[in-house]
Design a protein around this motif. Structure first.
Motif, mmCIF file in Angstrom:
data_model
loop_
_atom_site.group_PDB
_atom_site.id
_atom_site.type_symbol
_atom_site.label_atom_id
_atom_site.label_comp_id
_atom_site.label_asym_id
_atom_site.label_seq_id
_atom_site.Cartn_x
_atom_site.Cartn_y
_atom_site.Cartn_z
ATOM 1 N N THR A 130 0.852 -1.191 0.000
ATOM 2 C CA THR A 130 0.000 0.000 0.000
ATOM 3 C C THR A 130 0.888 1.240 0.000
ATOM 4 O OG1 THR A 130 -1.761 -1.113 1.214
ATOM 5 C CG2 THR A 130 -1.737 1.295 1.298
ATOM 6 N N PHE A 131 0.632 2.168 -0.924
ATOM 7 C CA PHE A 131 1.462 3.367 -1.015
ATOM 8 C C PHE A 131 0.698 4.662 -0.763
ATOM 9 C CE2 PHE A 131 -0.219 2.909 -5.273
ATOM 10 C CZ PHE A 131 -0.430 4.202 -5.724
ATOM 11 N N ALA A 132 -0.644 4.607 -0.722
ATOM 12 C CA ALA A 132 -1.410 5.842 -0.492
ATOM 13 C C ALA A 132 -2.855 5.509 -0.142
ATOM 14 C CB ALA A 132 -1.369 6.734 -1.725
ATOM 15 N N TYR A 133 -3.531 6.520 0.427
ATOM 16 C CA TYR A 133 -4.964 6.434 0.694
ATOM 17 C C TYR A 133 -5.640 7.663 0.097
ATOM 18 C CZ TYR A 133 -3.628 2.940 4.213
ATOM 19 O OH TYR A 133 -3.107 1.838 4.836
ATOM 20 N N ASN A 134 -6.956 7.551 -0.152
ATOM 21 C CA ASN A 134 -7.697 8.639 -0.760
ATOM 22 C C ASN A 134 -9.089 8.730 -0.151
ATOM 23 O OD1 ASN A 134 -8.008 10.777 -2.519
ATOM 24 N ND2 ASN A 134 -7.524 9.603 -4.358
ATOM 25 N N LYS A 135 -9.740 9.881 -0.290
ATOM 26 C CA LYS A 135 -11.083 10.081 0.238
ATOM 27 C C LYS A 135 -12.022 10.601 -0.845
ATOM 28 C CE LYS A 135 -9.690 11.236 4.997
ATOM 29 N NZ LYS A 135 -9.839 12.261 6.079
ATOM 30 N N VAL A 168 -15.640 0.396 -11.048
ATOM 31 C CA VAL A 168 -14.494 1.290 -10.850
ATOM 32 C C VAL A 168 -14.350 1.521 -9.343
ATOM 33 C CG1 VAL A 168 -13.503 3.536 -11.444
ATOM 34 C CG2 VAL A 168 -15.075 2.394 -13.028
ATOM 35 N N PRO A 169 -13.137 1.509 -8.786
ATOM 36 C CA PRO A 169 -12.978 1.703 -7.342
ATOM 37 C C PRO A 169 -13.743 2.886 -6.786
ATOM 38 C CG PRO A 169 -10.904 0.995 -8.262
ATOM 39 C CD PRO A 169 -11.835 1.189 -9.438
ATOM 40 N N VAL A 170 -13.640 4.065 -7.404
ATOM 41 C CA VAL A 170 -14.337 5.231 -6.857
ATOM 42 C C VAL A 170 -15.852 5.040 -6.917
ATOM 43 C CG1 VAL A 170 -14.443 6.568 -9.002
ATOM 44 C CG2 VAL A 170 -14.350 7.750 -6.798
ATOM 45 N N GLY A 171 -16.334 4.284 -7.903
ATOM 46 C CA GLY A 171 -17.756 3.994 -7.985
ATOM 47 C C GLY A 171 -18.203 3.100 -6.844
ATOM 48 N N LYS A 172 -17.391 2.099 -6.525
ATOM 49 C CA LYS A 172 -17.681 1.208 -5.405
ATOM 50 C C LYS A 172 -17.679 1.991 -4.095
ATOM 51 C CE LYS A 172 -15.820 -2.862 -3.011
ATOM 52 N NZ LYS A 172 -15.415 -2.165 -1.759
ATOM 53 N N SER A 174 -18.274 5.104 -3.718
ATOM 54 C CA SER A 174 -19.443 5.997 -3.719
ATOM 55 C C SER A 174 -20.684 5.246 -3.242
ATOM 56 C CB SER A 174 -19.681 6.562 -5.125
ATOM 57 O OG SER A 174 -18.589 7.343 -5.556
ATOM 58 N N GLN A 175 -20.827 4.021 -3.689
ATOM 59 C CA GLN A 175 -21.958 3.204 -3.254
ATOM 60 C C GLN A 175 -21.881 2.932 -1.749
ATOM 61 O OE1 GLN A 175 -24.531 2.040 -5.151
ATOM 62 N NE2 GLN A 175 -23.820 2.772 -7.140
ATOM 63 N N GLU A 176 -20.683 2.744 -1.247
ATOM 64 C CA GLU A 176 -20.510 2.517 0.192
ATOM 65 C C GLU A 176 -20.914 3.762 0.980
ATOM 66 O OE1 GLU A 176 -16.459 1.380 0.685
ATOM 67 O OE2 GLU A 176 -16.742 -0.628 -0.179
ATOM 68 N N ILE A 241 -17.421 15.159 2.544
ATOM 69 C CA ILE A 241 -18.097 14.008 3.135
ATOM 70 C C ILE A 241 -17.382 13.686 4.441
ATOM 71 C CG2 ILE A 241 -18.694 11.574 2.848
ATOM 72 C CD1 ILE A 241 -18.667 12.003 -0.170
ATOM 73 N N PRO A 242 -18.062 13.715 5.571
ATOM 74 C CA PRO A 242 -17.391 13.456 6.851
ATOM 75 C C PRO A 242 -16.790 12.059 6.913
ATOM 76 C CG PRO A 242 -19.774 13.426 7.114
ATOM 77 C CD PRO A 242 -19.508 13.952 5.746
ATOM 78 N N ASP A 243 -15.724 11.908 7.706
ATOM 79 C CA ASP A 243 -14.998 10.645 7.772
ATOM 80 C C ASP A 243 -15.891 9.463 8.135
ATOM 81 O OD1 ASP A 243 -12.684 11.891 7.057
ATOM 82 O OD2 ASP A 243 -11.843 11.983 9.080
ATOM 83 N N GLU A 244 -16.883 9.691 9.008
ATOM 84 C CA GLU A 244 -17.726 8.571 9.428
ATOM 85 C C GLU A 244 -18.607 8.048 8.298
ATOM 86 O OE1 GLU A 244 -19.773 12.409 10.925
ATOM 87 O OE2 GLU A 244 -17.742 11.592 10.736
ATOM 88 N N LEU A 245 -18.799 8.844 7.264
ATOM 89 C CA LEU A 245 -19.583 8.410 6.100
ATOM 90 C C LEU A 245 -18.699 8.128 4.882
ATOM 91 C CD1 LEU A 245 -22.604 10.921 6.248
ATOM 92 C CD2 LEU A 245 -22.497 8.585 7.148
ATOM 93 N N ASN A 246 -17.476 8.581 4.928
ATOM 94 C CA ASN A 246 -16.574 8.451 3.795
ATOM 95 C C ASN A 246 -16.057 7.022 3.668
ATOM 96 O OD1 ASN A 246 -14.806 9.334 1.659
ATOM 97 N ND2 ASN A 246 -14.763 11.335 2.652
ATOM 98 N N SER A 247 -15.565 6.674 2.509
ATOM 99 C CA SER A 247 -14.897 5.394 2.282
ATOM 100 C C SER A 247 -13.473 5.696 1.861
ATOM 101 C CB SER A 247 -15.616 4.585 1.199
ATOM 102 O OG SER A 247 -16.833 4.068 1.678
ATOM 103 N N ILE A 248 -12.537 5.158 2.603
ATOM 104 C CA ILE A 248 -11.129 5.437 2.343
ATOM 105 C C ILE A 248 -10.599 4.484 1.274
ATOM 106 C CG2 ILE A 248 -8.838 5.677 3.361
ATOM 107 C CD1 ILE A 248 -10.994 7.596 4.440
ATOM 108 N N GLY A 249 -10.134 5.052 0.179
ATOM 109 C CA GLY A 249 -9.570 4.247 -0.901
ATOM 110 C C GLY A 249 -8.149 3.828 -0.593
ATOM 111 N N THR A 250 -7.867 2.551 -0.732
ATOM 112 C CA THR A 250 -6.522 2.015 -0.480
ATOM 113 C C THR A 250 -5.834 1.731 -1.808
ATOM 114 O OG1 THR A 250 -7.225 0.994 1.599
ATOM 115 C CG2 THR A 250 -5.203 0.157 0.600
ATOM 116 N N TYR A 251 -4.613 2.268 -1.977
ATOM 117 C CA TYR A 251 -3.876 2.159 -3.237
ATOM 118 C C TYR A 251 -2.654 1.243 -3.079
ATOM 119 C CZ TYR A 251 -6.426 6.110 -5.299
ATOM 120 O OH TYR A 251 -7.408 6.934 -5.815
ATOM 121 N N PRO A 252 -2.679 0.052 -3.698
ATOM 122 C CA PRO A 252 -1.489 -0.814 -3.676
ATOM 123 C C PRO A 252 -0.683 -0.697 -4.964
ATOM 124 C CG PRO A 252 -3.405 -2.102 -4.280
ATOM 125 C CD PRO A 252 -3.880 -0.674 -4.130
ATOM 126 N N ILE A 253 0.605 -0.993 -4.864
ATOM 127 C CA ILE A 253 1.496 -0.960 -6.020
ATOM 128 C C ILE A 253 2.384 -2.192 -5.978
ATOM 129 C CG2 ILE A 253 3.318 0.363 -4.843
ATOM 130 C CD1 ILE A 253 3.827 1.813 -7.490
#
Length: 292
Positions: A130-135, A168-172, A174-176, A241-253
């Motif tokens: 894992t090299f980064a996270y996103n919101k 698409v990850p961001v689509g998934k 968003s659904q979360e 989007i507040p953290d409690e509702l957000n989904s943190i994207g995990t980026y592996p390389i």
């Protein structure tokens, strides 16, 4: 008698002259000869250009700006190396790798698609890091035609919403977010249903969502915070989007297992994980992953 003496003297002078001219020349040490011979070869080797090599990196669309800069920095630090970057949705890149596409490095916006290429035998599981996270963030055109003031407004009847496809990850992610919000009393249990009813298109990568919102083709969309580039910020507004509702994207390389440039691939992965690489990612809004 006198002529005989003169003849003897002349013969003596001739013999003395011949003896002097026959003295051996001073010898040159063997080491010096070898050094003189080696010098031109060493100079030629030093002047020879580095071998031209191309490192192919497949990266999620949300990494476009940050990896473009990382690629340029890596090229500057590795003479003769060209970093060929290919950006698309992680699902599309994983599919390409699964079908045998040649590449050296894969950077995904989701562990799901890194797992897919591991299962396909293109990446060794132990090599993925894992090299980064996103919101996530909600975006809308600068003139705010949908009159959005809060997240709940995404469910307003008649609003036009654009999301990335669920593959698409961001689509998934968003659904979360919609699932979490629907479980919150302040949104209501029908929030997700009402938002999805407003969706006018599902895009195959996050950049397409950003582009359509900046062009005013819809009232709102959901993207990563890293997609709010300086250029995009001139054309869009945002709702956090507040953290409690957000989904943190995990980026592996990971380096591709059958890479023809295994040493370069490993070096590029290390560079992304280095302090310098992480600083570049942070500049574009990614959350540091190496300080855990």
């Amino acid at each position: 008698m006198r002529s005989k003496i003169l003849s003897i003297l002349m013969l003596g002078l001739l013999l003395l002259s011949a003896a002097c001219s026959a003295q051996p020349a001073a010898s040159v040490p063997t080491e010096a000869v070898e050094e003189q011979a080696a010098a031109p070869a060493a100079e030629a080797e030093a002047e020879a250009p580095a071998e031209a090599r191309t490192l192919t990196v497949l990266a999620a669309a949300s990494l476009t700006e940050s990896f473009t800069e990382l690629g340029q920095l890596f090229e500057a630090q590795n003479e003769g190396v060209t970093v060929a970057l290919s950006f698309a949705g992680s699902q599309a890149l994983a599919e390409q790798l699964g079908q045998g596409a040649a590449a050296d490095v894969f950077a995904s916006a989701s562990t799901k698609y890194m797992t897919a290429v591991v299962d396909a035998g293109r990446v060794n599981a132990d090599d993925a890091q894992t090299f980064a996270y996103n919101k996530l963030v909600v975006i809308y055109p600068k003139d705010n035609p949908g009159e959005l003031t809060q997240l709940q407004d995404l469910a307003k009847s008649g609003l036009m919403v654009i999301l990335a496809d669920e593959t698409v990850p961001v689509g998934k992610y968003s659904q979360e977010f919609l699932d979490k919000a629907s479980a919150d009393e302040s949104f209501g249990s029908d929030f997700k249903e009402n938002v999805l009813a407003n969706v006018v298109s599902f895009e195959d990568n996050v950049k397409a969502v950003v582009t359509k919102i900046t062009l005013g083709e819809a009232d709102a969309g959901i993207v990563y915070v890293t997609d709010i580039t300086a250029d995009a910020a001139e054309s869009i507004g945002t709702l956090d989007i507040p953290d409690e509702l957000n989904s943190i994207g995990t980026y592996p390389i990971a380096p591709v297992a059958d890479s023809q440039n295994a040493d370069l691939a490993a070096s590029f992965v290390s560079f992304v994980l280095s302090d310098e690489g992480q600083a570049v990612l942070a500049k574009y809004g990614f959350v540091n992953a190496t300080a855990e």
